[in-house]
Write a protein that holds these residues in place. Structure first.
Motif, PDB file in Angstrom:
ATOM      1  N   THR A   1       0.859  -1.185   0.000  1.00  0.00           N
ATOM      2  CA  THR A   1       0.000   0.000   0.000  1.00  0.00           C
ATOM      3  C   THR A   1       0.894   1.233   0.000  1.00  0.00           C
ATOM      4  N   SER A   2       1.101   1.757  -1.173  1.00  0.00           N
ATOM      5  CA  SER A   2       1.982   2.919  -1.332  1.00  0.00           C
ATOM      6  C   SER A   2       1.247   4.211  -0.976  1.00  0.00           C
ATOM      7  N   MET A   3       2.014   5.246  -0.738  1.00  0.00           N
ATOM      8  CA  MET A   3       1.403   6.550  -0.465  1.00  0.00           C
ATOM      9  C   MET A   3       0.522   7.016  -1.631  1.00  0.00           C
ATOM     10  N   PRO A   4       0.971   6.879  -2.877  1.00  0.00           N
ATOM     11  CA  PRO A   4       0.075   7.269  -3.975  1.00  0.00           C
ATOM     12  C   PRO A   4      -1.240   6.487  -3.992  1.00  0.00           C
ATOM     13  N   ARG A   5      -1.173   5.197  -3.684  1.00  0.00           N
ATOM     14  CA  ARG A   5      -2.410   4.409  -3.622  1.00  0.00           C
ATOM     15  C   ARG A   5      -3.299   4.886  -2.487  1.00  0.00           C
TER      16      ARG A   5
END
Length: 191
Positions: free
Chosen positions: A28-32
């Protein structure tokens, strides 16, 4: 003067919880996160300090809901066996229907075992689950639904371990027939 927050943090925590369940912490990336929550990175940091801060809130919400639901589920049905059967079969059905949305508690345990705060939250939740199950099993024993030699604490620990294993097997796509057979075997511990 700081701008007022333009989003509901509780809704954001709920949405993040679902994303962490689906993808896990690391994927779970920051952009996601910001895309799912519909907010900017600055807003996320202002509200939660960090991705870890948001994860901690999401895990707390999930764990609190898990313990509350367990408390309700073990009181359903005319007896403890019926209540536990319903609980476990419902879990198995949910896991086989949607294995991508696994148990965040299992994910936290396996993916973030090096994070002290996460593991403390996991321990606290497991202790609360044990307390709920022990109380329900004690009542069942007092009503004559379990043999007197059964120790509610031991059965509770067995059931907690089984539940977590059931969640892992569901995520591994073990299949409904397999999980239902496992539930039947686990319930024989109450005999």
């Amino acid at each position: 003067m700081a701008r007022p927050r333009e989003f509901d943090t509780e809704v954001a925590v709920e949405q993040a919880m679902h994303l962490f369940r689906e993808l896990g912490y690391h994927a779970t990336s920051m952009p996601r996160l910001t895309a799912r929550l519909g907010i900017g990175t600055g807003s996320l940091y202002a509200a939660f300090d960090s991705k870890d801060g948001l994860y901690a809130r999401a895990l707390e919400r999930y764990c609190d809901g898990l313990v509350a639901a367990l408390g309700q589920d073990v009181r359903r049905g005319p007896d403890i066996r019926t209540a536990l059967y319903g609980l476990l079969i419902t879990m198995a059905a949910a896991d086989t229907a949607d294995p991508e949305h696994g148990c965040l508690l299992v994910g936290a345990t396996t993916e973030r075992s090096a994070d002290g705060d996460t593991i403390e939250r996991v321990r606290t939740t497991l202790a609360a689950m044990e307390t709920v199950l022990t109380a329900a099993l004690s009542v069942a024993r007092d009503r004559g639904e379990l043999r007197g030699e059964h120790r509610p604490e031991e059965l509770a620990r067995f059931l907690m371990t089984f539940i977590q294993g059931l969640r892992v097997m569901g995520r591994a796509r073990a299949g409904r027939e397999f999980l239902e057979s496992a539930v039947a075997g686990a319930l024989r511990a109450l005999d």
